[in-house]
Write a protein that holds these residues in place. Structure first.
Motif, mmCIF file in Angstrom:
data_model
loop_
_atom_site.group_PDB
_atom_site.id
_atom_site.type_symbol
_atom_site.label_atom_id
_atom_site.label_comp_id
_atom_site.label_asym_id
_atom_site.label_seq_id
_atom_site.Cartn_x
_atom_site.Cartn_y
_atom_site.Cartn_z
ATOM 1 N N SER A 186 0.538 -1.206 -0.199
ATOM 2 C CA SER A 186 -0.277 0.353 -0.480
ATOM 3 C C SER A 186 0.611 1.346 0.205
ATOM 4 N N GLY A 187 2.019 0.896 0.389
ATOM 5 C CA GLY A 187 2.993 2.179 0.572
ATOM 6 C C GLY A 187 3.060 1.974 -1.133
ATOM 7 N N HIS A 188 4.963 3.692 -0.636
ATOM 8 C CA HIS A 188 5.318 4.470 -1.943
ATOM 9 C C HIS A 188 6.237 2.668 -2.100
ATOM 10 N N THR A 189 6.424 2.658 -3.569
ATOM 11 C CA THR A 189 7.784 1.398 -4.012
ATOM 12 C C THR A 189 8.889 1.899 -4.303
ATOM 13 N N ASP A 190 10.213 1.783 -4.085
ATOM 14 C CA ASP A 190 11.159 2.165 -4.764
ATOM 15 C C ASP A 190 12.915 1.383 -5.134
ATOM 16 N N GLU A 191 13.111 2.108 -5.353
ATOM 17 C CA GLU A 191 14.693 0.899 -6.020
ATOM 18 C C GLU A 191 15.266 0.947 -5.662
ATOM 19 N N MET A 192 16.020 -0.110 -5.058
ATOM 20 C CA MET A 192 17.070 -0.814 -4.438
ATOM 21 C C MET A 192 18.802 -1.096 -5.056
ATOM 22 N N LEU A 193 19.501 -0.860 -4.644
ATOM 23 C CA LEU A 193 20.881 -1.755 -5.181
ATOM 24 C C LEU A 193 21.618 -1.964 -3.772
ATOM 25 N N ASN A 194 21.906 -2.723 -3.936
ATOM 26 C CA ASN A 194 22.422 -3.410 -2.623
ATOM 27 C C ASN A 194 24.157 -3.372 -2.822
ATOM 28 N N VAL A 195 25.487 -3.467 -2.100
ATOM 29 C CA VAL A 195 26.329 -3.050 -2.694
ATOM 30 C C VAL A 195 27.055 -3.521 -2.010
ATOM 31 N N GLN A 196 28.225 -5.184 -2.037
ATOM 32 C CA GLN A 196 28.401 -5.930 -1.207
ATOM 33 C C GLN A 196 30.263 -5.888 -0.980
ATOM 34 N N ILE A 197 31.135 -5.586 0.399
ATOM 35 C CA ILE A 197 32.330 -5.500 -0.860
ATOM 36 C C ILE A 197 33.301 -6.813 0.224
ATOM 37 N N ASP A 198 33.741 -7.191 0.407
ATOM 38 C CA ASP A 198 34.527 -8.005 0.694
ATOM 39 C C ASP A 198 36.287 -8.156 0.452
ATOM 40 N N TYR A 199 37.260 -7.167 1.592
ATOM 41 C CA TYR A 199 38.922 -7.011 1.233
ATOM 42 C C TYR A 199 39.450 -7.880 1.803
ATOM 43 N N GLY A 200 40.494 -8.618 2.115
ATOM 44 C CA GLY A 200 41.387 -8.950 2.062
ATOM 45 C C GLY A 200 40.869 -10.810 2.534
ATOM 46 N N ASN A 201 41.864 -11.578 2.590
ATOM 47 C CA ASN A 201 41.408 -12.815 3.224
ATOM 48 C C ASN A 201 41.504 -13.390 4.130
#
Length: 418
Positions: free
Chosen positions: A287-302
């Motif tokens: 019933s509410g407003h629908t927005d576009e989402m972009l998710n970015v995940q960064i894993d650095y190093g071992n």
């Protein structure tokens, strides 16, 4: 404007073409009889070999054995090469920090016409007599949430980069952030200096500055030339603008070397896209407003490589961008980085034990919440088969400072609010 620049960071690095990170292919060094002109080929090979042992930085690279003391298991440097990243005199980052504050004040005063930036000798006299941050001359303000917990850390990363990109290490660069933030509170604004701005700018500015320094190092490669070199310099400059400016004025973006000179670690980037909807008062589905989402995940190093550790040799961050809600584009950023740690191995079980710094920022339509946290953590990895591993992470985050739009944070039981 500053938030827009840093939003570009997520796209620029995440969408970086894999071809940009390919290994350098050595030139052929054998004669091809079918081509004829044997003497000409020998001359060309000799010229290539001579060029391979000189560079525009006039530094003859020392021969080194590929071992665990200098290189990671991936063949990358464990530290920036000191011959190419020499520490400058302290006046240089100090002047840069002053310049950054002056430019910001001029933009706020003459371009954005912000009242708080109208400073003069009378305002300086008042703020100089405010005393230490815990004195009554300082205050806790009620500024916009994103300004306090996101924009101020971004500015802190600029102070940090002024020192970090001039050859100072993580710990040496941290005091510069505090000095830059303190200077801004005293000379950049005309009201009572605010305590939370000093805290957020310093603590989270150090975290954000080191993360951006590490990611920009993974893109830079001073061995490359031509269009590839231009693309690397532009992308690194988008991620770390202060570093980009310094490289331009120092001539580093034009120099050519014949070996890797920056510490690099494996980076894993994951992108997710979708929609986000919050129901209105009727609580009816969608019933509410629908927005576009972009998710970015960064894993650095071992985290499970057996080696000595420096701050942020390993970190994990996730950011979610929300398009369609006005200024609240950065919906949330959460993550942590290692400050000090030790690797252990028990048979097949790999363990990382250490102390971590955490950053949590939520600026959603429903609530606003941000925390600064520090604490111990244990990461484990147990191989189950040739194609699967079991990972277990345990963290204890102690929160000395945070902010919320919904009143005091209650960890056990809160009474009714007045």
């Amino acid at each position: 404007m500053m938030q827009t620049i840093y939003i570009l960071f997520f796209f620029a690095f995440s969408l970086l073409d894999a071809a940009l990170l390919h290994a350098q292919s050595p030139a052929r060094d054998t004669v091809v009889p079918a081509k004829g002109d044997i003497k000409g080929q020998l001359k060309e090979i000799k010229e290539r070999k001579n060029a391979a042992h000189t560079d525009s930085a006039n530094t003859e690279p020392q021969k080194s054995t590929l071992d665990s003391t200098k290189f990671s298991r991936y063949g990358d440097l464990l530290n920036d090469d000191p011959d190419y990243t020499k520490r400058s005199a302290i006046w240089k980052p100090a002047v840069q920090v002053v310049t950054e504050n002056v430019i910001l004040n001029l933009l706020d005063r003459f371009v954005l016409k912000l009242q708080f930036a109208q400073t003069d000798f009378s305002t300086w006299d008042r703020t100089l007599h405010a005393g230490f941050p815990w004195n009554s001359g300082w205050e806790w303000d009620q500024d916009r949430f994103g300004n306090n917990f996101f924009s101020h850390p971004m500015m802190g990363s600029f102070y940090f980069s002024a020192a970090r990109t001039n050859g100072y290490n993580f710990w040496q660069s941290a005091p510069i952030v505090f000095a830059g933030s303190y200077m801004w509170k005293i000379f950049g604004e005309n009201g009572k200096p605010e305590r939370e701005d000093l805290i957020n700018t310093t603590v989270d500015g150090v975290l954000l500055g080191e993360v951006l320094y590490r990611l920009s190092s993974n893109i830079l490669d001073d061995r490359t030339v031509g269009p590839e070199r231009v693309l690397r310099e532009v992308l690194a400059g988008l991620i770390n603008p202060v570093r980009g400016v310094n490289r331009l004025f120092d001539g580093k973006c034009f120099r050519r070397v014949n070996k890797e000179i920056y510490q690099k670690e494996p980076v894993n980037i994951a992108l997710f896209a979708g929609i986000h909807s919050i129901n209105n008062q009727s609580n009816a589905l969608l019933s509410g407003h629908t927005d576009e989402m972009l998710n970015v995940q960064i894993d650095y190093g071992n985290p499970f490589e057996l080696r000595s550790r420096k701050p942020f040799d390993f970190f994990k961050f996730r950011a979610e961008l929300n398009f369609g809600v006005g200024r609240k584009v950065v919906d949330n950023i959460t993550g942590y980085g290692v400050l000090l740690a030790k690797n252990l191995q028990f048979g097949k079980l790999g363990v990382l034990v250490g102390g971590f710094q955490h950053y949590d920022y939520y600026d959603t339509k429903s609530f606003e919440l941000s925390t600064i946290a520090f604490g111990p953590g244990v990461l484990t990895k147990l191989p189950l088969s040739k194609t699967s591993d079991l990972y277990v992470n345990l963290h204890l985050g102690i929160v000395p400072f945070g902010g919320s739009s919904v009143g005091p944070l209650c960890f056990w039981k809160c009474g009714p609010r007045n």
